[in-house]
Enzyme design. Structure first.
Site, PDB file in Angstrom:
ATOM      1  N   GLY A   1      34.854  45.816  38.953  1.00  0.00           N
ATOM      2  CA  GLY A   1      33.718  45.314  39.715  1.00  0.00           C
ATOM      3  C   GLY A   1      33.103  44.050  39.168  1.00  0.00           C
ATOM      4  O   GLY A   1      32.259  43.444  39.809  1.00  0.00           O
TER       5      GLY A   1
ATOM      6  N   ASN B   1      47.260  49.621  39.028  1.00  0.00           N
ATOM      7  CA  ASN B   1      46.856  49.878  37.652  1.00  0.00           C
ATOM      8  C   ASN B   1      48.044  50.377  36.874  1.00  0.00           C
ATOM      9  O   ASN B   1      48.680  51.360  37.257  1.00  0.00           O
ATOM     10  CB  ASN B   1      45.731  50.914  37.601  1.00  0.00           C
ATOM     11  CG  ASN B   1      44.476  50.392  38.264  1.00  0.00           C
ATOM     12  OD1 ASN B   1      44.143  49.212  38.111  1.00  0.00           O
ATOM     13  ND2 ASN B   1      43.809  51.235  39.015  1.00  0.00           N
TER      14      ASN B   1
ATOM     15  N   ARG C   1      48.654  51.986  34.108  1.00  0.00           N
ATOM     16  CA  ARG C   1      48.301  52.897  33.013  1.00  0.00           C
ATOM     17  C   ARG C   1      48.062  54.296  33.580  1.00  0.00           C
ATOM     18  O   ARG C   1      48.089  54.476  34.789  1.00  0.00           O
ATOM     19  CB  ARG C   1      46.995  52.435  32.371  1.00  0.00           C
ATOM     20  CG  ARG C   1      45.884  52.346  33.404  1.00  0.00           C
ATOM     21  CD  ARG C   1      44.528  52.059  32.810  1.00  0.00           C
ATOM     22  NE  ARG C   1      43.699  51.317  33.738  1.00  0.00           N
ATOM     23  CZ  ARG C   1      42.874  51.841  34.636  1.00  0.00           C
ATOM     24  NH1 ARG C   1      42.766  53.141  34.765  1.00  0.00           N
ATOM     25  NH2 ARG C   1      42.160  51.081  35.431  1.00  0.00           N
TER      26      ARG C   1
ATOM     27  N   GLU D   1      39.333  36.908  49.462  1.00  0.00           N
ATOM     28  CA  GLU D   1      40.028  37.646  50.513  1.00  0.00           C
ATOM     29  C   GLU D   1      39.020  38.252  51.461  1.00  0.00           C
ATOM     30  O   GLU D   1      37.829  38.298  51.181  1.00  0.00           O
ATOM     31  CB  GLU D   1      40.983  38.700  49.932  1.00  0.00           C
ATOM     32  CG  GLU D   1      40.309  39.777  49.128  1.00  0.00           C
ATOM     33  CD  GLU D   1      41.277  40.845  48.610  1.00  0.00           C
ATOM     34  OE1 GLU D   1      42.415  40.522  48.254  1.00  0.00           O
ATOM     35  OE2 GLU D   1      40.871  42.008  48.571  1.00  0.00           O
ATOM     36  N   LYS D   2      39.534  38.712  52.580  1.00  0.00           N
ATOM     37  CA  LYS D   2      38.697  39.326  53.607  1.00  0.00           C
ATOM     38  C   LYS D   2      38.035  40.568  53.004  1.00  0.00           C
ATOM     39  O   LYS D   2      38.672  41.359  52.331  1.00  0.00           O
ATOM     40  CB  LYS D   2      39.594  39.706  54.790  1.00  0.00           C
ATOM     41  CG  LYS D   2      38.907  40.506  55.867  1.00  0.00           C
ATOM     42  CD  LYS D   2      38.273  39.609  56.904  1.00  0.00           C
ATOM     43  CE  LYS D   2      37.524  40.435  57.954  1.00  0.00           C
ATOM     44  NZ  LYS D   2      36.393  39.710  58.506  1.00  0.00           N
TER      45      LYS D   2
END
Lengths: 504, 518, 175
Positions: free
Chosen positions: A170, A295, A297, A205-206
């Protein structure tokens, strides 16, 4: 049976995930090394390790779990021949993975190349685009100034989101709804990205309004086999921090699951992915899905997948790292039942989920056939400010979603934690919320649909009021000052009395 | 009793007249300001039906010159008397704002003086419940002389009996010095004020706009001026707190403080104490967490909580016996000694000394607050007060060094050679002339300047300094402290030290009085 | 002037949202719901710490802080703040609130020059007297700047990792 090359694993992590990895390693008869730090010298994860490396002399402000050279040195010194990075810290650091290989240590995770490609969102987008994965429209690569951003935004239509190329969690993300906000937001996002990830590159991006967060668990081996283990829904999040995850998702039917799962496998194959990984999608109201990121991991929320597939993902990671071939095909994977995970964190829900570090005075987690608890703390442990605020993951199972929620509600009432404030009141509210129960929530649930972040039954405030009143009465009205023995003050040794009186 | 006989007619008439005077209407007027009446306050303070009023029927002095109106009333606006508070004899006077604004006339003053003298003779505490418009203008200089007599009595009683003022309304002009001279001042938030010159005069002379509350409200005096020691949001809580407060104090300077049965809920060995001091020596913690883990449960009564917050002062109990606690507060300004905290500590210690209350000091002090402000305002003079008070006190004095004990502040905070009886240190103590950073910078200035890697060198030297100098073991081995103790046994250590000091007596050379650096 | 008249017979616990719970004295160890009285017990043991037992269920409780007649209670992981009022103090509160119309504010200034390490409050947060607002590093020590009043934060001027001079404004609190 394959010969196990991995003899001893250095756990380059702490807390719950360190405990979790050691549990599986122990079952596989592999030894583990844990690192004792000055911040948590008595942490629970040390208790289950075969070898403890004492690093308490190191009082550097940067945690050892981020110190690549030091970790490699520890691994070599303790004769570990593999390293498991867990999640967070260096788990998605391509340089670390490469360093392990350079030092003949087995890195339990994907290849440095795959980590690098998926870690850079601009490259990941390009790969996804080339593999025909649906994606939110956006810039082709990084953009360097706000004019460029405005041009792209005009093309794809507002709202758009500016994201950090090296980002996650974030940070470095800003939503822009109008062109005149662009300049400000662009600068903020870029600055934030530079500060957080040491890389100011951003792309546009949208922005998908009110999506659901759906992610697919991927397993790939070094022989080129890649399968998915179904999806997890993680739409209950606050400021991009996941709070509750479940598997499967009520938003997917078999058809959509297959479609999205195939796409997830496809993108993993595009980077020759091996080990466990997660492909994240956003799913909009009309069931259109868009690739978000991968991701590379093991995820915090991996237990929900384990519960519905019956697989041990850490075991699979270790076997893959050992060079073994997957023992099952996509068609062998059957999802059974429903699982919900609540992240019980030391946070003050009433103060906007602010971390509330402190000492856990008592901790009693419920047990039962439908309950699994993954934790790295026990009574007496401290939740320290320098690490994350997780106390425990409460994972609850049911034959279907309704039963899982019912079981979750019961389990939540049985959790007993004293010492810090926790996210329990939030979950107690959540499982009672209509929107959660009928599965129609999206990632904006907490911001938009919640009037109150916590649940208390009708009488709880009254009982608290009674307690406050009782304390007041004890302290002021029948305080022990009433039993003051004033005569006692007059009794003293003749020697002292004489001295005192004759002083004047 | 039949009171209809002829002898009782006058008695009955007076009785009903005074009942009329304290009518519900009168009370309503006071209530509408959010205040209780003088009688209600008295009743709240004293145990059920134990208060005996005297001089209830005196009337105001006759006026030689007719100027302004004087109400003919019984009692002249003040209630005086004695009664039991939690079973002990206590004297009190309560000014009655409903009668001539509680203004102080000569009769009013004489009543107060009378009860003050009685309290002194009996060796009992005296409480002043103050709610007065000030000197009665109509009575002129007589009223002023009344104040003087009251002040003189307070000063005579000072250090002999505890004197406590509770401001429950206005106290203005010369009247403020009566509470200022007493040992402790309680104030009620929003309805009590104290100032030498009121807002109107301030406006006239300095053209400054200030409200009553902004000039001399409870908050102002509790936080900025330090005049008020305890403040509460309402009168009932004020009086309840006052009763509790009294339970710590002896009746006079010859007695020992009262004793309360200890509920035994605090263990002699308390392992929680080992975890309070943070690992990082630059991190703050709340010293009250240390105190409350050592003293009897719920027994800490903090004084001047909002003033000079870097030093905590207050009464507490150990095994039911009153102690005075003085503690540096790392949570506020790192626990430094500044002007406010020094004077606050000094006054508190002198009170303890006067009333045979042992002083327990918890030390974690990085030094005196540096800066032009402090130096120019006389930190030397004010810091000397604390030094003087500690050294002069002859009650048992025990110090526990929790962490920092540096430089002059170490000496001041009851060091052993300043007459401290026992001095213990926790293993986390750092006793030295100055902190590691400062010491290293001075002693290794040249080396640091020449070094290629000054940061690492400094780190190393700081570590060396801590190992070699800034620790409690060197002081222990050379006898500057008595013992390095396990924090868990602190209560036990203090108790046995107090036991040993039970009959402490220090012969002070005869003198009129010392000359404290006021 | 009967003495009994002034004995406190009733207490009110006033919540921060102004909900009022009344309890008659001496305080009973039961709480009435409808027509039934349910017993409340305050207990403590090794395993659970301090808890309240009510209707066969244990609720964890903690006394977070108390000052004078204000109590913050953590009950089943939720904090509640109460002031305990007597009938008269409640009346007094009403009187004072009606006469004191104007809103007063408290301005928190840096007590000494230093560096802001952390800002612990946001605009709109409710703070109690004694609660830390800002952490200021000065004299190589981290100092908590604590709120001298109960109130609501209206302005936060302090920013983490910035240097401040003595008397720089940090936080503004509405009383």
């Amino acid at each position: 049976m394959n010969l196990m090359k991995i003899k001893r694993i250095l756990i380059a992590n702490r807390g719950e995930i360190a405990v979790r990895i050691m549990k599986t390693a122990h079952l596989m008869k592999i030894e583990t090394v844990a690192v004792r730090t000055v911040v948590e010298p008595n942490a629970m994860y040390l208790a289950t390790a075969d070898v403890i490396f004492d690093n308490t002399e190191d009082i550097s402000e940067i945690p050892v779990f981020l110190n690549i050279e030091k970790l490699i040195a520890i691994a070599l010194e303790t004769n570990a021949n593999a390293i498991h990075p867990g999640y967070g810290f260096l788990a998605e650091n391509a340089y670390f993975a490469q360093k392990c290989i350079d030092n003949s240590l087995i890195f339990i995770g994907p290849s440095p190349d795959a980590i690098y490609k998926m870690g850079n969102k601009t490259i990941a987008r390009k790969i996804a685009l080339a593999s025909g994965i649906p994606m939110a429209m956006g810039s082709e690569g990084n953009i360097t100034n706000e004019e460029e951003a405005v041009v792209i935004a005009e093309k794809i239509g507002y709202p758009v989101i500016i994201k950090a190329a090296s980002g996650g969690g974030g940070r470095g993300m800003r939503i822009v709804r109008k062109s005149d906000e662009m300049e400000k937001m662009f600068i903020i996002a870029s600055k934030e990205a530079e500060k957080a990830f040491n890389d100011p590159s951003v792309f546009v991006e949208k922005y998908i309004e009110n999506p659901k967060h759906i992610e697919f668990q991927i397993l790939g081996d070094t022989k080129g086999n890649v399968i998915h283990l179904g999806e997890r829904e993680c739409s209950i999040q606050r400021k991009h921090q996941k709070l509750l995850e479940e598997a499967p998702s009520s938003a997917l039917d078999e058809k959509l699951r297959k479609k999205m799962g195939d796409m997830a496998v496809q993108i993993a194959k595009a980077v020759d992915y091996h080990s466990a990984g997660t492909v994240e999608f956003l799913l909009d109201n009309d069931k259109n899905f868009y690739f978000m990121e991968m991701n590379t991991r093991i995820q915090v929320e991996h237990p929900v997948t384990e519960v519905i597939t019956g697989l041990d993902l850490i075991e699979q990671q270790i076997r893959i790292a050992n060079g073994e071939e997957l023992r099952f095909k996509q068609s062998d994977i059957k999802l059974k039942g429903w699982a919900i995970e609540c992240r019980i964190n030391a946070e003050d829900v009433q103060a906007g989920f602010a971390p509330d570090p402190g000492k856990i005075e008592s901790l009693n987690m419920p047990t039962g056939p439908y309950i699994r608890v993954d934790t790295g703390v026990q009574a007496g442990s401290s939740i320290v400010a320098s690490y994350d605020s997780m106390i425990a993951k409460l994972i609850v199972r049911g034959k279907d979603r309704k039963e899982a929620i019912k079981n979750c509600k019961m389990a939540l009432d049985k959790v007993w934690i004293k010492g810090t404030k926790t996210t329990l009141p939030f979950f107690r509210m959540l499982v009672r919320h209509q929107k959660f129960q009928d599965g129609t929530f999206t990632t904006s649930f907490i911001e938009k649909d919640l009037e109150k972040y916590y649940f208390n039954s009708e009488y709880e405030e009254m009982l608290a009021a009674w307690l406050a009143t009782k304390l007041f009465v004890e302290e002021n009205l029948n305080d022990n000052s009433i039993n003051v023995n004033f005569e006692h003050g007059k009794v003293m040794s003749p020697w002292l009395l004489n001295k005192r009186i004759n002083q004047f | 009793m039949d009171l209809s006989g002829k002898y009782y007619k006058a008695f009955n008439d007076r009785q009903s007249a005074i009942e009329k005077q304290y009518s519900p209407k009168q009370a309503e007027k006071q209530h509408s300001k959010g205040k209780l009446t003088a009688h209600e306050r008295i009743n709240l303070l004293f145990d059920n039906s134990t208060f005996e009023e005297i001089d209830a029927f005196v009337t105001p002095a006759d006026q030689p010159v007719e100027f302004g109106k004087v109400e003919r009333s019984y009692g002249d606006g003040v209630i005086v008397g004695h009664g039991k508070v939690n079973g002990r004899l206590v004297f009190a006077y309560a000014q009655d704002f409903t009668i001539m604004g509680g203004s102080l006339g000569i009769v009013h003053a004489k009543k107060i003086a009378k009860i003050q003298e009685m309290a002194l003779k009996m060796g009992s505490p005296i409480i002043a419940l103050i709610d007065s418009g000030g000197a009665r203008i109509q009575e002129g200089v007589a009223s002023l002389s009344g104040y003087a007599a009251i002040f003189q009595n307070i000063i005579h009683s000072s250090g002999i009996i505890p004197q406590i003022s509770v401001i429950m309304g206005p106290a203005a002009g010369g009247a403020v010095y009566s509470p200022a001279l007493t040992d402790f001042v309680f104030m009620v938030n929003h309805t009590s004020y104290m100032f030498v010159t009121g807002p109107n005069v301030v406006k006239e002379v300095l053209n400054e706009d200030v409200s009553f509350e902004g000039l001399g409200g409870a908050e102002v005096h509790a936080r900025k001026s330090g005049v008020a020691h305890m403040i509460y949001d309402d009168e009932e809580n004020t009086i309840l707190a006052l009763k509790k407060f009294l339970s710590y104090l002896p009746s006079n300077n010859v007695e020992n403080p009262p004793v309360v049965a200890d509920d035994g809920s605090i263990n002699e060995i308390n392992e929680k104490l080992r975890d309070i001091i943070p690992e990082d020596p630059n991190k703050a913690y709340d010293v009250k967490d240390v105190i409350t883990q050592i003293v009897d449960r719920n027994s800490l009564f903090e004084t001047s909580e909002l003033f000079g917050g870097s030093l905590v002062t207050g009464f507490a109990r150990l095994n039911g016996k009153t102690i005075g606690v003085v503690a540096n507060q790392p949570k506020v300004l790192a626990g430094v000694l500044d002007i406010d905290s020094s004077t606050k500590g000094a006054r508190f210690i002198r009170f303890c000394d006067a009333f045979n209350i042992p002083v327990i000091t918890f030390e974690d002090v990085p030094g005196f607050l540096p800066g032009v402000d402090q130096e120019h305002a006389g930190i030397i003079r004010h810091g000397a007060k604390l030094l003087f008070a500690y050294s002069e006190a002859t009650v048992p004095k025990i110090t526990i060094i929790l962490r920092k004990a540096y430089g002059g502040a170490f000496i001041v905070m009851n060091s052993k050679n300043l007459g401290g009886d026992f001095s213990f240190a926790w293993p986390s103590a750092e006793i030295a002339v100055m902190g590691p950073d400062g010491a290293v910078a001075i002693l290794y200035r040249k080396e640091l300047a020449e070094s290629k890697n000054p940061v690492d060198l400094k780190k190393e030297l700081v570590k060396k300094y801590r190992d070699k100098i800034a620790n409690p073991f060197i002081a222990d081995e050379s006898g500057y402290i008595d013992e390095v103790i396990d924090p868990a046994v602190t209560r036990k250590k203090i108790l046995s030290a107090l036991n040993a000091l039970n009959n402490k007596w220090v012969k002070v050379p005869a003198r009129k009085h010392g000359n404290m650096p006021l | 002037m009967g003495n009994e008249k002034l004995q406190i017979k009733k207490l009110y616990a006033l919540s921060s949202e102004n909900r009022k719970y009344s309890f008659s004295l001496p305080l009973k160890h039961t709480i009435r719901i409808g027509k039934r009285e349910y017993e409340v017990k305050l207990k403590a043991d090794e395993k659970y710490g301090t808890y309240i037992l009510w209707k066969n269920r244990k609720y964890p409780v903690e006394i977070v802080r108390s000052s004078q007649n204000k109590y913050e209670i953590l009950f089943n992981d939720i904090s509640y703040t109460f002031t305990i009022e007597t009938p008269f103090s409640l009346q007094r509160m009403k009187v004072l609130n009606s006469t004191r119309g104007k809103i007063e504010k408290e301005i928190i200034k840096a007590p000494m020059p230093g560096k802001i390490i952390d800002v612990l409050v946001r605009e709109g947060s409710v703070v109690l007297r004694g609660e830390p607002l800002v952490i200021l590093e000065a004299m190589k020590m981290q100092n908590e700047i604590i709120s001298p009043v109960h109130g609501t934060i209206v302005k936060v001027l302090a920013k983490p990792n910035t240097n401040v001079m003595k008397d720089d404004l940090l936080v503004e609190i509405k009383l």
